[in-house]
Design an enzyme around this catalytic site. Sequence first.
Site, PDB file in Angstrom:
ATOM      1  N   LYS A   1      39.924  41.864  42.140  1.00 42.31           N
ATOM      2  CA  LYS A   1      40.956  40.934  42.601  1.00 42.31           C
ATOM      3  C   LYS A   1      40.426  39.514  41.982  1.00 42.31           C
ATOM      4  CE  LYS A   1      42.163  38.710  46.979  1.00 42.31           C
ATOM      5  NZ  LYS A   1      42.106  38.991  48.362  1.00 42.31           N
TER       6      LYS A   1
ATOM      7  N   ASP B   1      53.074  44.174  52.262  1.00 46.26           N
ATOM      8  CA  ASP B   1      52.437  44.320  50.939  1.00 46.26           C
ATOM      9  C   ASP B   1      50.914  44.524  51.340  1.00 46.26           C
ATOM     10  OD1 ASP B   1      52.889  41.557  51.668  1.00 46.26           O
ATOM     11  OD2 ASP B   1      51.711  41.057  49.412  1.00 46.26           O
TER      12      ASP B   1
END
Length: 257
Positions: free
Chosen positions: A115, A254
């Site tokens: 990330k 999501d």
Amino acid sequence: MTVASETVVEFSSRFARAFPELAVPWHAAEFPDARLLVLNEPLAVELGLDPTALRAGNGVGLLTGNRLPASAMPVAQAYAGHQFGGYSPVLGDGRALLLGEIATPDGRLRDLHLKGSGRTPFARGGDGLAAIGPMLREFLISEAMHALGVPTTRALAVTTTGVPVQRETVLPGAVLARVAASHLRVGTFQYAAAAGDDDLVRRLVAAALERHYPHLADADNPSLSLLEAVVHAQASLIARWVLVGFVHGVMNTDNMT
């Protein structure tokens, strides 16, 4: 991305190979000044990784996506999602990469995911980066959840990138390496269903059952059994959040795996 001369880990790249419709091959941004800030050594050992190797040059390169073994096929995953009441047909990993799956010593599969590793085709105008504060916060909170017995993704490491990130002010950049049982999302199924690809949906159901609920594969209606299992798992998860006083601010499809 360069290929590491000394392999720290081997990846199976199952998702990238099985679902090219949902996987855009991509590489992390280059971070030549990356520096390991914090390493979750117990998790590394659980994954069968050598903490000493992760602290070395190839290990830091792995944790930023810059020096990967030849077995790695890093991809940005495609998915849809309901965000704040509205449906977005294409979201995807705008600043994240799935490096691949790791087989642990006890035979489980775990995804290694980054990330803050840079822009992808799903970035939608974002810079693809992450600031150090939120990455450290995710590290701390996910490990706290794990210690409290709450199912969660887990943070393997936070690495500073040496690249400044512009938010309200200029902040140091960082990459979070995190681990999960998989990164199949509710939004993954929404994306496949919206495309009208029944075969893709069936393959996703089969993959989810094999990975998470193998005992349901022979059910009379495996798809319905998967749905019921996921509903139960998410309800149980949210109940556990409430018990420890945690409130999730973005319960979008999501974000729900």
